[in-house]
Motif scaffolding. Structure first.
Motif, mmCIF file in Angstrom:
data_model
loop_
_atom_site.group_PDB
_atom_site.id
_atom_site.type_symbol
_atom_site.label_atom_id
_atom_site.label_comp_id
_atom_site.label_asym_id
_atom_site.label_seq_id
_atom_site.Cartn_x
_atom_site.Cartn_y
_atom_site.Cartn_z
ATOM 1 N N MET A 88 46.737 46.589 42.437
ATOM 2 C CA MET A 88 45.682 45.896 41.970
ATOM 3 C C MET A 88 45.847 44.496 42.504
ATOM 4 S SD MET A 88 43.453 48.085 41.272
ATOM 5 C CE MET A 88 43.366 49.957 40.633
ATOM 6 N N THR A 89 44.885 43.903 42.582
ATOM 7 C CA THR A 89 44.900 42.119 42.906
ATOM 8 C C THR A 89 44.902 41.538 41.877
ATOM 9 O OG1 THR A 89 44.065 42.548 45.403
ATOM 10 C CG2 THR A 89 44.106 40.386 44.543
ATOM 11 N N ALA A 90 45.687 40.544 41.668
ATOM 12 C CA ALA A 90 45.324 39.495 40.395
ATOM 13 C C ALA A 90 44.014 38.667 40.774
ATOM 14 C CB ALA A 90 46.527 38.707 40.328
ATOM 15 N N ARG A 121 37.066 43.506 32.257
ATOM 16 C CA ARG A 121 37.586 43.778 31.105
ATOM 17 C C ARG A 121 38.368 45.328 31.412
ATOM 18 N NH1 ARG A 121 32.402 42.991 27.652
ATOM 19 N NH2 ARG A 121 32.793 44.942 27.460
ATOM 20 N N SER A 122 39.176 45.518 30.215
ATOM 21 C CA SER A 122 39.820 46.940 30.349
ATOM 22 C C SER A 122 38.670 48.038 30.247
ATOM 23 C CB SER A 122 41.044 47.061 29.268
ATOM 24 O OG SER A 122 40.147 47.077 28.010
ATOM 25 N N ASP A 123 37.825 47.850 29.607
ATOM 26 C CA ASP A 123 36.694 48.889 29.363
ATOM 27 C C ASP A 123 35.613 48.730 30.443
ATOM 28 O OD1 ASP A 123 35.976 46.392 28.236
ATOM 29 O OD2 ASP A 123 34.393 47.519 26.906
ATOM 30 N N LEU A 124 35.219 47.691 31.032
ATOM 31 C CA LEU A 124 34.217 47.314 31.674
ATOM 32 C C LEU A 124 34.373 46.313 32.912
ATOM 33 C CD1 LEU A 124 31.117 47.970 32.128
ATOM 34 C CD2 LEU A 124 30.683 46.139 30.577
ATOM 35 N N ALA A 125 33.631 46.752 34.197
ATOM 36 C CA ALA A 125 33.876 45.442 35.129
ATOM 37 C C ALA A 125 32.889 45.486 36.119
ATOM 38 C CB ALA A 125 35.128 46.042 35.986
ATOM 39 N N ASP A 126 32.719 44.492 36.789
ATOM 40 C CA ASP A 126 31.661 44.393 37.912
ATOM 41 C C ASP A 126 31.973 45.503 38.955
ATOM 42 O OD1 ASP A 126 29.977 43.523 40.078
ATOM 43 O OD2 ASP A 126 30.852 41.692 40.045
ATOM 44 N N ALA A 127 30.961 46.293 39.437
ATOM 45 C CA ALA A 127 30.988 47.198 40.300
ATOM 46 C C ALA A 127 31.634 46.681 41.723
ATOM 47 C CB ALA A 127 29.577 48.138 40.551
ATOM 48 N N ARG A 128 31.453 45.238 41.983
ATOM 49 C CA ARG A 128 31.942 45.040 43.013
ATOM 50 C C ARG A 128 33.406 44.951 43.211
ATOM 51 N NH1 ARG A 128 28.344 39.618 43.118
ATOM 52 N NH2 ARG A 128 29.103 39.584 41.021
ATOM 53 N N LEU A 129 33.997 44.917 42.002
ATOM 54 C CA LEU A 129 35.339 44.803 41.876
ATOM 55 C C LEU A 129 36.201 46.149 41.876
ATOM 56 C CD1 LEU A 129 35.760 42.107 39.348
ATOM 57 C CD2 LEU A 129 35.923 41.876 41.722
ATOM 58 N N LYS A 130 35.371 47.278 42.094
ATOM 59 C CA LYS A 130 35.929 48.635 41.910
ATOM 60 C C LYS A 130 37.142 48.717 43.163
ATOM 61 C CE LYS A 130 34.536 53.414 41.145
ATOM 62 N NZ LYS A 130 33.517 54.317 41.065
ATOM 63 N N GLY A 131 38.161 49.420 42.894
ATOM 64 C CA GLY A 131 39.420 49.570 43.650
ATOM 65 C C GLY A 131 40.198 48.455 43.832
ATOM 66 N N GLU A 132 39.854 47.045 43.130
ATOM 67 C CA GLU A 132 40.778 45.832 42.766
ATOM 68 C C GLU A 132 41.130 45.554 41.618
ATOM 69 O OE1 GLU A 132 38.725 42.430 44.474
ATOM 70 O OE2 GLU A 132 37.703 43.811 46.035
ATOM 71 N N VAL A 133 40.363 46.051 40.559
ATOM 72 C CA VAL A 133 40.887 45.813 39.230
ATOM 73 C C VAL A 133 40.744 47.435 38.327
ATOM 74 C CG1 VAL A 133 40.084 43.411 39.139
ATOM 75 C CG2 VAL A 133 38.727 45.228 38.380
ATOM 76 N N ALA A 134 41.408 47.367 37.297
ATOM 77 C CA ALA A 134 41.492 48.576 36.431
ATOM 78 C C ALA A 134 40.570 48.516 35.326
ATOM 79 C CB ALA A 134 43.123 48.925 36.202
ATOM 80 N N ALA A 135 39.374 49.452 35.292
ATOM 81 C CA ALA A 135 38.521 49.378 34.167
ATOM 82 C C ALA A 135 38.164 50.895 33.867
ATOM 83 C CB ALA A 135 37.313 48.531 34.464
ATOM 84 N N ASP A 136 37.691 51.224 32.891
ATOM 85 C CA ASP A 136 37.203 52.423 32.412
ATOM 86 C C ASP A 136 35.817 52.723 32.954
ATOM 87 O OD1 ASP A 136 39.405 52.868 30.604
ATOM 88 O OD2 ASP A 136 38.169 52.116 28.834
ATOM 89 N N ARG A 137 34.953 51.573 33.170
ATOM 90 C CA ARG A 137 33.771 51.871 33.735
ATOM 91 C C ARG A 137 33.280 50.758 34.580
ATOM 92 N NH1 ARG A 137 28.328 51.082 31.166
ATOM 93 N NH2 ARG A 137 29.373 50.221 29.316
ATOM 94 N N PHE A 138 32.724 50.899 35.644
ATOM 95 C CA PHE A 138 32.245 49.738 36.674
ATOM 96 C C PHE A 138 30.602 49.898 36.480
ATOM 97 C CE2 PHE A 138 36.268 50.641 37.782
ATOM 98 C CZ PHE A 138 36.948 49.590 38.189
#
Length: 286
Positions: free
Chosen positions: A1-3, A12-29
């Protein structure tokens, strides 16, 4: 994953912007829901609590994306500068009118109708975006009318897309404005907020925090051993601070020394700041 910088990317660990899928780790996008700031000034906090620090502020008419809305708070990202944080859900509004004008006075009042003798019904900062639906004149004073039915002094507005010629002159219009940590409005502003808002009014969108500005605005500048190469509009950076050069010898900055936006001799400031934070860390020419 890219910093990624969490100030500029919603994850966040539990939620992230869908545009970041594949770039950050999160439970849900999730995809951000479009919204607009409907309050005069909205504090953007580090956490969804009233005692959490304010990182920045958004202004009336700023467009945002909402990723989460729960228990009176919204986790959002500003579309203008990408800043991420939490705002009270009471500041959220719909994008139901396309903005036509921007406030150009440092501060201005809203009235319930086109008459300056009416009790004030609100206030807006420079940089606020409004939709003008009509006009009126009362006793020689011209007003712009808003969808809410409120009125604002027409001379305090300009059409969206028209920009100031000189961002330093815009910054100088804030002289005497109170210093406010995290402030980004005409009611209270900090050092990087002054740079950002003044440049925005001159048609240049820049990032919010001083470290971001030190890395991205314009080009690096070497002013020479006696700072002889500095001139109007150049930026001077210290650790956690930024100032704007008015001319080769004088700068303007929002600062905790005077607790105001004030002018100060550049070399005087270097000497004053040195014992607390050291000397300047960099210079940029926008």
């Amino acid at each position: 994953m890219t910093a990624r910088d969490a100030r500029l990317h919603a994850f966040r660990s539990d939620l992230a912007d869908a545009r970041l899928k594949g770039e950050v780790a999160a439970d849900r996008f999730v995809a951000g829901r479009p919204a607009r700031i409907s309050a005069s000034v909205a504090d953007v906090r580090k956490a969804p609590r009233t005692d959490a620090g304010v990182n920045t502020q958004l202004l009336f008419g700023d467009d945002i994306l909402v990723f989460e809305h729960t228990e009176g708070w919204a986790w959002i990202q500003a579309e203008r500068d990408g800043y991420v944080g939490y705002v009270a859900d009471t500041v959220l509004g719909a994008r139901d009118h396309a903005p036509t004008h921007m406030v150009t006075a440092p501060r201005t009042f809203l009235y319930p109708g086109p008459d300056l003798r009416f009790p004030v019904s609100g206030q807006l900062s420079m940089g606020s975006a409004v939709t003008v639906t009509g006009s009126a004149e009362t006793r020689g004073t011209h007003y712009a009318l808003l969808p809410s039915g409120q009125a604002i002094i027409a001379g305090h507005l300009r059409p969206v897309g028209e920009v100031a010629a000189d961002y330093v002159s815009v910054a100088e219009s804030f002289l005497g404005t109170p210093y406010l940590w995290g402030g980004a409005s005409g009611f209270g502003i900090d050092c990087s907020g002054l740079v950002q808002l003044a440049m925005r009014m001159a048609g240049k969108n820049v990032l919010r925090d001083s470290d971001m500005q030190a890395a991205t605005i314009g080009e690096p500048l070497d002013p020479g051993p006696d700072f002889a190469g500095l001139g109007r509009s150049d930026l001077v950076f210290w650790k956690g601070h930024v100032a704007i050069m008015i001319d080769a010898e004088t700068m303007i900055h929002a600062n905790g020394h005077t607790m105001l936006v004030s002018r100060e001799g550049f070399k005087d400031a270097v000497a004053r700041i040195d014992y607390l934070y050291g000397g300047p860390t960099g210079f940029r020419r926008p």
